[in-house]
Design an enzyme around this catalytic site. Structure first.
Site, mmCIF file in Angstrom:
data_model
loop_
_atom_site.group_PDB
_atom_site.id
_atom_site.type_symbol
_atom_site.label_atom_id
_atom_site.label_comp_id
_atom_site.label_asym_id
_atom_site.label_seq_id
_atom_site.Cartn_x
_atom_site.Cartn_y
_atom_site.Cartn_z
ATOM 1 N N ASP A 44 -4.846 10.180 2.108
ATOM 2 C CA ASP A 44 -3.503 8.953 2.545
ATOM 3 C C ASP A 44 -3.737 8.907 0.864
ATOM 4 O O ASP A 44 -4.588 7.916 0.220
ATOM 5 C CB ASP A 44 -3.974 8.138 3.323
ATOM 6 N N ASP A 45 -2.531 8.920 0.293
ATOM 7 C CA ASP A 45 -2.327 9.069 -1.125
ATOM 8 C C ASP A 45 -2.695 9.556 -1.861
ATOM 9 O O ASP A 45 -2.634 8.933 -3.303
ATOM 10 C CB ASP A 45 -1.947 7.593 -0.780
ATOM 11 N N CYS A 84 3.401 7.610 4.607
ATOM 12 C CA CYS A 84 2.694 7.603 5.807
ATOM 13 C C CYS A 84 3.642 8.786 6.511
ATOM 14 O O CYS A 84 3.276 9.333 7.564
ATOM 15 C CB CYS A 84 1.970 7.078 5.441
ATOM 16 N N ARG A 88 3.717 12.093 9.154
ATOM 17 C CA ARG A 88 2.286 12.436 9.806
ATOM 18 C C ARG A 88 3.166 12.825 10.835
ATOM 19 O O ARG A 88 2.719 13.521 12.211
ATOM 20 C CB ARG A 88 1.889 11.262 10.517
ATOM 21 N N LYS A 137 -6.733 7.726 10.670
ATOM 22 C CA LYS A 137 -5.229 6.978 10.754
ATOM 23 C C LYS A 137 -4.366 8.039 11.529
ATOM 24 O O LYS A 137 -3.876 8.706 11.129
ATOM 25 C CB LYS A 137 -5.141 6.427 8.988
ATOM 26 N N HIS A 139 -1.309 6.410 12.821
ATOM 27 C CA HIS A 139 -0.204 6.245 12.221
ATOM 28 C C HIS A 139 1.974 6.645 12.977
ATOM 29 O O HIS A 139 2.983 6.691 12.210
ATOM 30 C CB HIS A 139 0.236 6.084 10.744
ATOM 31 N N SER A 162 -1.765 2.062 8.537
ATOM 32 C CA SER A 162 -2.621 1.477 7.524
ATOM 33 C C SER A 162 -3.429 0.205 7.093
ATOM 34 O O SER A 162 -3.946 -0.151 7.550
ATOM 35 C CB SER A 162 -1.500 1.651 5.665
ATOM 36 N N HIS A 226 -5.411 5.056 0.797
ATOM 37 C CA HIS A 226 -5.169 4.708 0.622
ATOM 38 C C HIS A 226 -5.107 3.385 0.304
ATOM 39 O O HIS A 226 -6.728 2.513 0.582
ATOM 40 C CB HIS A 226 -4.323 4.527 1.683
ATOM 41 N N ASP A 278 -0.794 13.314 2.763
ATOM 42 C CA ASP A 278 0.208 12.738 3.505
ATOM 43 C C ASP A 278 1.386 12.553 2.524
ATOM 44 O O ASP A 278 2.206 13.123 3.082
ATOM 45 C CB ASP A 278 0.457 11.365 4.067
ATOM 46 N N ASN A 279 1.239 11.840 1.039
ATOM 47 C CA ASN A 279 2.494 11.711 0.418
ATOM 48 C C ASN A 279 1.168 11.715 -1.169
ATOM 49 O O ASN A 279 0.081 11.407 -1.678
ATOM 50 C CB ASN A 279 3.498 11.039 0.828
ATOM 51 N N LYS A 299 4.558 8.470 -4.547
ATOM 52 C CA LYS A 299 4.607 8.364 -3.248
ATOM 53 C C LYS A 299 6.565 7.147 -3.551
ATOM 54 O O LYS A 299 6.249 6.487 -4.236
ATOM 55 C CB LYS A 299 3.706 6.874 -2.831
HETATM 56 MG MG MG Z 1 0.292 7.215 2.643
#
Ligand code: MG
Length: 471
Positions: A44-45, A84, A88, A137, A139, A162, A226, A278-279, A299
């Protein structure tokens, strides 16, 4: 508008009743006799530059580097959104997030989620006899009807959204405590976040051990890195970079734990493992954010730093060891690709944006991206398009970092503005030299394509799932 309940049931029934006949004809990259297992590890991130073999500095990722050495690095792999939830949504459905009604981040107050009518990657594989588990996660909606167990997963353990969605002075009054969910039940509130990476990993390992004799799909979407960042004692203080580096080193440990488990169970040659993020990095958090390497921004933006993410694919004997792919591929390609490899096919009753990228992954010489164009959305606004090596930004505003934060506190954004701008990515991955004036025909062609695609997508967009009101 979209209301095809029957189509979906018919499609799932057809999948279960021997959809091997739907599979595309195999060529040099013929399908394996045994259905392969799939493991998707999603962070995540984590930025494009936050893996050793993608140029990370200040920490090491030996397991990810080994995974790449034994498989393929995808250098032009894109998430379908710079935040996020929509990222996804694309992974699960094989579609641009706007097409499935989830272009924005969901919060604990949200009353929408992934539409039960959508057909997820897990549902396709489940219909092919796969055991399916999601550990991490989600989301895509935290109400029971939107959780993984209602979208094709046999098991779920993790945070529904998150890890920063917790009560604080900046949140509205009455903000809920963070739940940790097992199945559909909150088993803890405010779980010790230093243990999340370990707990997700161990649940995934146990799942693999239990299902080693049948095909399985493991989706392991880590909550880290994240913010707020947390790391266990195993890795606290281990990196030269600081807490962010420690966190990535623990994720790397997790990757090693999964790969070791596959090897120990003699599953290496039957398992495709895919790693990505994810990003891009949440740069407003300064020293608690990662790095997009040479890419611009991070992001929340549609510059490549927001959406180009590290991609690593490993399947010994099937994906050439030490290979590198520079063709455009995207998160939503995993659904049709996995469906194909499992002897199935993506849903035929609706538009799917993803394409089968197995010819790329299997390293067939001279294969080009199946995407003539790739589109970049922020929320419901189409902001950029990539066609081959060119990327055109349409005029838009974005979050520019004015002051980066420190110690887990965010810094300050200023509004950035970009007019119609054309970049040639192979020479200029940082999107700095604008060719718009020099290449008006390219600008015209890409602008027209972008507007046409936007019209098509809006005309075909399907709604999200909406929480049923109590009678
Ligand atoms: Mg993310």
């Amino acid at each position: 508008m979209y209301s095809r309940t029957c189509d979906r049931r018919t499609f799932l029934a057809a999948l279960g009743a021997g959809a091997a006949t739907l599979a595309l004809p195999a060529r040099g990259d013929e399908l394996p006799a045994r259905k392969p297992n799939f493991v998707v590890i999603l962070t995540d991130d984590q930025g494009y530059g936050d893996v050793g073999c993608f140029g990370a500095e200040g920490f090491e990722t030996p397991h990810l580097d080994r995974m790449a050495a034994e498989g393929m690095r995808l250098m032009d792999f894109y998430s379908a959104a710079p935040v996020c939830t929509p990222s996804r949504a694309a992974l699960m459905t094989g579609c641009y997030p706007l097409r499935v009604g989830l272009p924005d981040v969901l919060f604990p107050q949200s009353k929408i989620g992934l539409n039960p009518e959508e057909i997820t990657i897990a549902e396709i594989l489940k219909a092919q006899g796969y055991a399916t588990g999601c550990f991490g996660k989600w989301h895509l909606g935290h109400h029971p009807e939107f959780l993984p167990m209602r979208h094709g997963f046999d098991e779920y353990f993790g945070l529904p959204y998150s890890n920063d969605m917790i009560p604080s002075p900046e949140r509205p009054p009455g903000y809920p405590e963070l739940p940790l969910i097992d199945g559909e039940e909150a088993i803890e509130t405010n779980p010790d976040q230093t243990q999340l990476t370990t707990r997700y990993t161990e649940r995934a390992v146990q799942f693999i051990e239990r299902h080693k004799d049948e095909p399985f799909f493991v989706y392991l979407p880590h909550s880290m890195p994240h913010v707020p960042l947390f790391v266990s004692d195993k890795f606290a203080g281990k990196s030269r970079q600081g807490l962010y580096g420690d966190v990535i080193m623990e994720i790397d440990w997790s990757v090693g734990r999964i790969l070791d488990t596959l090897k120990r169970l003699d599953l290496d040659e039957h398992t495709l493992v895919f790693f990505s993020s994810d990003n891009g990095p949440w740069l407003i958090y300064g020293d608690h954010a990662g790095s997009a390497g040479r890419l611009r921004e991070g992001k929340t933006t549609t510059f490549d730093g927001g959406q180009r993410v590290p991609g690593i694919a490993r399947w010994p004997g099937r994906i050439p060891a030490g290979s590198v792919c520079r063709e455009v591929a995207a998160m939503f390609d995993l659904l049709p690709t996995f469906a194909h490899l499992a002897g199935s096919a993506p849903p035929a009753d609706r538009v799917i944006d993803g394409r089968i990228i197995w010819p790329l992954l299997s390293g067939r010489l001279g294969v080009q991206s199946p995407h003539d164009t790739f589109y970049f959305f922020r929320s419901d606004e189409l902001q950029a398009v990539r066609a081959g090596r060119w990327k055109l930004h349409l005029p838009h505003t974005y979050n520019r970092i004015e002051t980066p934060g420190t110690g887990g506190k965010p810094g300050k954004y200023a509004q950035g503005t970009i007019e119609s701008a054309l970049f040639y990515l192979p020479d200029d991955p940082g999107e700095t030299r604008d060719f718009a004036a020099a290449q008006p025909k390219v600008v015209e062609r890409l602008t027209a394509m972008a507007h046409a695609f936007e019209q098509d997508l809006i005309a075909d967009a399907r709604p999200p799932g909406v929480l049923a009101e109590p009678e």
